[in-house]
Write an enzyme that holds these catalytic residues in place. Structure first.
Site, PDB file in Angstrom:
ATOM      1  N   ARG A 197       2.220 -10.740   6.624  1.00  0.00           N
ATOM      2  CA  ARG A 197       3.652 -10.578   6.859  1.00  0.00           C
ATOM      3  C   ARG A 197       3.985  -9.760   8.091  1.00  0.00           C
ATOM      4  O   ARG A 197       5.139  -9.639   8.469  1.00  0.00           O
ATOM      5  CB  ARG A 197       4.290  -9.971   5.604  1.00  0.00           C
ATOM      6  CG  ARG A 197       4.224 -10.962   4.460  1.00  0.00           C
ATOM      7  CD  ARG A 197       4.615 -10.327   3.164  1.00  0.00           C
ATOM      8  NE  ARG A 197       6.029 -10.075   3.091  1.00  0.00           N
ATOM      9  CZ  ARG A 197       6.611  -9.509   2.046  1.00  0.00           C
ATOM     10  NH1 ARG A 197       5.896  -9.141   1.006  1.00  0.00           N
ATOM     11  NH2 ARG A 197       7.896  -9.318   2.042  1.00  0.00           N
ATOM     12  N   PRO A 253       0.819  -1.213   0.000  1.00  0.00           N
ATOM     13  CA  PRO A 253       0.000   0.000   0.000  1.00  0.00           C
ATOM     14  C   PRO A 253       0.849   1.258   0.000  1.00  0.00           C
ATOM     15  O   PRO A 253       1.658   1.457   0.895  1.00  0.00           O
ATOM     16  CB  PRO A 253      -0.811  -0.103   1.289  1.00  0.00           C
ATOM     17  CG  PRO A 253      -0.463  -1.375   1.936  1.00  0.00           C
ATOM     18  CD  PRO A 253       0.678  -1.982   1.240  1.00  0.00           C
ATOM     19  N   GLU A 254       0.668   2.074  -1.012  1.00  0.00           N
ATOM     20  CA  GLU A 254       1.293   3.389  -1.053  1.00  0.00           C
ATOM     21  C   GLU A 254       0.186   4.412  -0.808  1.00  0.00           C
ATOM     22  O   GLU A 254      -0.934   4.025  -0.495  1.00  0.00           O
ATOM     23  CB  GLU A 254       1.987   3.593  -2.408  1.00  0.00           C
ATOM     24  CG  GLU A 254       3.010   2.499  -2.695  1.00  0.00           C
ATOM     25  CD  GLU A 254       3.729   2.660  -4.040  1.00  0.00           C
ATOM     26  OE1 GLU A 254       3.855   3.789  -4.513  1.00  0.00           O
ATOM     27  OE2 GLU A 254       4.155   1.638  -4.593  1.00  0.00           O
ATOM     28  N   HIS A 261      -4.497 -14.786   9.812  1.00  0.00           N
ATOM     29  CA  HIS A 261      -3.806 -13.508  10.024  1.00  0.00           C
ATOM     30  C   HIS A 261      -4.717 -12.324  10.329  1.00  0.00           C
ATOM     31  O   HIS A 261      -4.383 -11.183  10.017  1.00  0.00           O
ATOM     32  CB  HIS A 261      -2.914 -13.168   8.823  1.00  0.00           C
ATOM     33  CG  HIS A 261      -2.008 -14.276   8.424  1.00  0.00           C
ATOM     34  ND1 HIS A 261      -1.048 -14.793   9.261  1.00  0.00           N
ATOM     35  CD2 HIS A 261      -1.943 -15.003   7.283  1.00  0.00           C
ATOM     36  CE1 HIS A 261      -0.410 -15.777   8.635  1.00  0.00           C
ATOM     37  NE2 HIS A 261      -0.941 -15.933   7.446  1.00  0.00           N
ATOM     38  N   LYS A 317      23.402  16.253  -4.538  1.00  0.00           N
ATOM     39  CA  LYS A 317      23.012  14.902  -4.120  1.00  0.00           C
ATOM     40  C   LYS A 317      23.335  13.881  -5.221  1.00  0.00           C
ATOM     41  O   LYS A 317      22.805  13.972  -6.321  1.00  0.00           O
ATOM     42  CB  LYS A 317      21.514  14.851  -3.790  1.00  0.00           C
ATOM     43  CG  LYS A 317      21.086  15.715  -2.612  1.00  0.00           C
ATOM     44  CD  LYS A 317      21.544  15.125  -1.286  1.00  0.00           C
ATOM     45  CE  LYS A 317      20.717  15.585  -0.099  1.00  0.00           C
ATOM     46  NZ  LYS A 317      20.429  17.015  -0.036  1.00  0.00           N
TER      47      LYS A 317
END
Length: 288
Positions: free
Chosen positions: A124, A2-3, A106, A166
């Site tokens: 997980r 999930p973003e 789960h 950077k």
DNA sequence: AAGAGGCCCTGATAGC
DNA sequence: TGCTATCAGGGCCTCT
């Protein structure tokens, strides 16, 4: 997986289903999430009203009546399920697995409301729940996070300044939450493809026009993903257990060895490894 | 100090 | 069939 877009979809559902409601009971079946769920967790939440539901980056923020917060991170495989109650559910165990889309294993945390239950599933266990006592501590928690792509602070000046000297690759910056919040591995590849920027390009070598493109396309990809209900690769499900649809629109992610979709390009999509994460790109139309 | 890589974990899949 | 190896990646941590 999930973003930001996936978390936003869940947030909208929670706002609809549990905002304003009283938490009757919480039960925890497995405390060993990314961070251990404290033994006082259930007791603290019991009988509290939920005053607001919001989101920051990939975090769900449940605000309680006393201005404290329960924050949720879905990790990579966390899903939240809303199951409407049958009559007398509090006195029956049989209704628990009655929802066809609810996984059998789960289901670690369950919030009970009068008319429904909110169930947290996470095979997980990379996700976590955390109690934060007030707004001040919440701000502290997120003080090292960069702005979201939609934030006014995520502008050309900020990005060009940040990238000065950077050497790190642009892809690694997109998934770096200190630089920008909410973008993960999948959308990073999509954003760079749309911007025609090579993922390995050092951030400091981006010109102003490329930075602007990146800002614009970050918003564009994420907004479109939200509109399509998020992406489902393996794990993501919305609170009714259904999948998102944005994965159908992926231009590069998971398209290893397939042809580039850009009209007139005729390049091939490659999968490369960057800091132990997969990146997908078209070497022909994304320039270093 | 910047940046790379390891670790936590389970399930799906590939290969023998 | 059944075993082992590999991959998936978010955030925190350690190491150079």
């Amino acid at each position: 997986m999930p973003e930001l877009p996936e978390v936003e979809i869940v947030k909208q559902s929670l706002a609809k289903n549990i905002k304003g409601k009283k938490i009757i009971k919480v039960s925890v079946r497995n405390r060993n999430l990314r961070f251990k769920v404290k033994s006082s967790f259930e007791y603290y939440l019991k009988n509290k009203y939920i005053s607001n539901i919001s989101r920051f980056s990939k975090y769900l923020l449940i605000e309680l009546e006393n201005q404290s917060f329960c924050i949720i991170h879905l990790g990579m495989s966390g899903t939240i399920h809303i199951v409407k109650n049958k009559k007398n559910y509090l006195f029956s165990n049989t209704s628990f697995y009655s929802s066809p889309n609810l996984p059998k294993k789960h289901n670690h945390i369950e919030f009970f409301f009068k008319d429904l239950r909110m169930i947290y599933n996470d095979p997980r266990r990379f996700g976590f729940f955390q109690l934060i006592s007030n707004k001040n501590n919440l701000d502290k928690k997120f003080q090292n996070y960069g702005p979201e792509p939609f934030d006014k602070k995520f502008n050309s000046k900020y990005v060009t300044k940040y990238f000065e000297s950077k050497n790190k690759s642009i892809k690694n910056f997109l998934i770096d939450q200190k630089f920008v919040s909410g973008i993960g591995n999948i959308y990073a590849s999509e954003i760079l493809y749309l911007s025609r920027i090579h993922p390995l390009k050092a951030a400091k070598k981006l010109n102003k026009s490329q930075c602007k493109k990146l800002i614009l396309n970050s918003k564009k990809i994420l907004l479109n993903a939200i509109k399509k209900g998020g992406s489902t690769i393996r794990d993501f499900k919305n609170t009714t257990g259904n999948t998102g649809h944005f994965q159908k629109e992926f231009q590069v992610y998971g398209r290893n060895n397939l042809n580039c979709k850009r009209p007139g390009c005729f390049g091939k999509i490659y999968k490369i490894n960057q800091s132990n994460r997969s990146t997908f790109l078209c070497k022909k139309c994304q320039k270093k």
